[in-house]
Design an enzyme around this catalytic site. Structure first.
Site, short mmCIF file in Angstrom:
data_model
loop_
_atom_site.label_atom_id
_atom_site.label_comp_id
_atom_site.label_asym_id
_atom_site.label_seq_id
_atom_site.Cartn_x
_atom_site.Cartn_y
_atom_site.Cartn_z
N ARG A 2 41.11 36.11 35.69
CA ARG A 2 42.13 35.39 36.46
C ARG A 2 43.50 35.76 35.89
O ARG A 2 43.66 35.86 34.66
CB ARG A 2 41.95 33.87 36.36
CG ARG A 2 40.87 33.29 37.25
CD ARG A 2 41.19 33.40 38.74
NE ARG A 2 40.12 32.89 39.59
CZ ARG A 2 39.15 33.62 40.13
NH1 ARG A 2 39.11 34.93 39.93
NH2 ARG A 2 38.24 33.06 40.91
N ASP A 4 42.87 43.41 37.55
CA ASP A 4 42.42 43.23 38.94
C ASP A 4 42.93 41.90 39.47
O ASP A 4 42.67 41.56 40.63
CB ASP A 4 40.87 43.24 38.95
CG ASP A 4 40.29 43.15 40.35
OD1 ASP A 4 40.73 43.97 41.21
OD2 ASP A 4 39.45 42.29 40.61
N GLU A 24 49.49 36.45 42.30
CA GLU A 24 48.86 37.31 43.30
C GLU A 24 48.79 36.71 44.70
O GLU A 24 48.69 37.43 45.68
CB GLU A 24 47.45 37.74 42.85
CG GLU A 24 46.42 36.62 42.87
CD GLU A 24 45.04 37.11 42.42
OE1 GLU A 24 44.93 37.77 41.39
OE2 GLU A 24 44.06 36.81 43.13
N HIS A 26 42.44 42.38 43.23
CA HIS A 26 41.31 41.45 43.24
C HIS A 26 40.12 42.03 44.01
O HIS A 26 39.62 41.45 44.98
CB HIS A 26 41.72 40.08 43.82
CG HIS A 26 40.96 38.95 43.19
ND1 HIS A 26 41.56 37.84 42.68
CD2 HIS A 26 39.63 38.78 42.96
CE1 HIS A 26 40.64 37.03 42.19
NE2 HIS A 26 39.47 37.57 42.34
#
Ligand code: NAI
Length: 332
Positions: A234, A258, A263, A295
């Site tokens: 996260r 990622d 985000e 993500h």
């Protein structure tokens, strides 16, 4: 059983419709995030299905309760974006998909590590431009390196096993130690030992108040020169501004992420013709030794099939009140 889906992408529709071939559920799909701006539009549904960046706070929950929504089904594992106490107060069940394919995420973490290190993304572009030079593509052997894994739940465990296969020394930190991993050759060490001595650090713990900004100015200052960080967990685990400073000072040898703390305004959208206002993200992606994916770690056929299957099972059990008290899918 009527479900409104938020943050829907074409692949969500595909996998959920495939799983609902018998038509037991009726679906409404919305592209927008679920939040205070749209929650008043929710009507005639028994459940809402949300993803990682939908914000399910007290305000949203109170409206959903008024509208008769009984179940909030997260089609992901993490649940840091839902106010569970408020859901309890309003009598709304909250469920998630605790495990759909840990290997999907672990394999993506490894893919990112290998790409960042061996620069295959740059090599791919170079040879397409008839540039066959190797200058600037130098990497290092992963074999023999010390990997620090923070969080050895389902994904961390799968990641540890892959790294053992690479011939790495695998050190782990978790609040609970996993005996299988210890038997497989992983050594549990204090968190500081990972910060101070690991060559590569991969984050696989959840985002919680105790883990927020686990990677910050202080922890970065303890790390080895040239350390490589991987975050597929996260965004909030990492203080991105501190990472930018550590990249500028060359303390960090590279970072592959990622997930990103801000985000929700950016990921899962095509912003290629938009002027992005997030200066931290823009600075971050300007470094040659930063690899960012949006993500994507969960994004495999196997994982999406499982997510759809388990989410629909959760909704059915939540609505029919047949939930097993010990079922880890149900948070409330
Ligand atoms: P899990 O619940 O199986 O494992 C989490 C582990 O972290 C547990 O072993 C737990 O004891 C440990 N932990 C808790 N607090 C800790 C702390 N303070 N320090 C160190 N370890 C701690 O979860 P799973 O399935 O392995 O997922 C891990 C995370 O990966 C999720 O929380 C989620 O945020 C993220 N994720 C990311 C995806 C992506 O597409 N990028 C997809 C799926 C999950």
């Amino acid at each position: 059983m009527r479900i409104a889906f938020f943050s829907t992408q074409p692949y969500d529709r595909f996998f959920f419709e495939q799983e609902n071939a018998e038509g037991k559920f009726s679906f409404q799909f919305y592209e927008t995030h679920l939040g205070p701006h749209i929650v008043h539009a929710v009507e005639d549904v028994d459940a809402v299905c949300v993803f990682v960046n939908d914000k399910i706070n007290q305000e949203v929950l109170s409206v959903l309760a008024d509208r008769g929504v009984k179940v909030i089904a997260l089609r992901c594992a993490g649940f840091n974006n839902v106010d569970l106490e408020a859901a309890k107060k309003y009598g709304i069940r909250v469920c998630r998909v605790p495990a759909y394919s840990p290997e999907a995420v672990a394999e993506h973490a490894v893919a990112m590590l290998l790409t960042l290190n061996r620069k295959t993304h740059k090599a791919y572009n170079r040879v397409r431009e008839q540039n066959f030079s190797l200058n600037g593509l130098l990497g290092f052997n992963i074999h023999g390196r010390t990997i620090g894994v923070i969080g050895t739940g389902k994904i961390g465990k799968a990641f540890c096993r892959i790294m053992l296969g690479f011939g790495c020394k695998v050190w782990a930190y978790d609040v609970f130690e996993d005996l299988d991993l210890r038997n497989a050759g992983v050594t549990y060490v204090p968190l500081n030992q990972i910060f101070e001595q690991a060559d590569i650090i991969s984050l696989h713990c959840p985002l919680m108040p105790e883990t927020k900004h686990l990677i910050n100015e202080e922890s970065l200052s303890k790390m080895k020169e040239g350390v490589v960080l991987i975050n597929t967990s996260r965004g909030g685990l990492v203080d991105t501004k501190a990472v930018v400073e550590a990249l500028k000072s060359q303390k960090l040898g590279g970072i592959a992420i990622d997930v990103y703390e801000q985000e929700e305004k950016i990921f899962f959208k095509d912003l290629s013709t938009v002027v992005i206002q997030d200066d931290v993200l823009q600075r971050l992606t300007s470094f040659p030794n930063v690899l960012l994916t949006a993500h994507q770690a969960f994004f495999t056929d196997e994982a999406l099939t499982q997510i759809a299957k388990i989410t629909l099972r959760n909704v059915k059990e939540g609505l029919q009140k047949t939930v097993d008290k010990l079922d880890p899918a149900f948070l409330v």
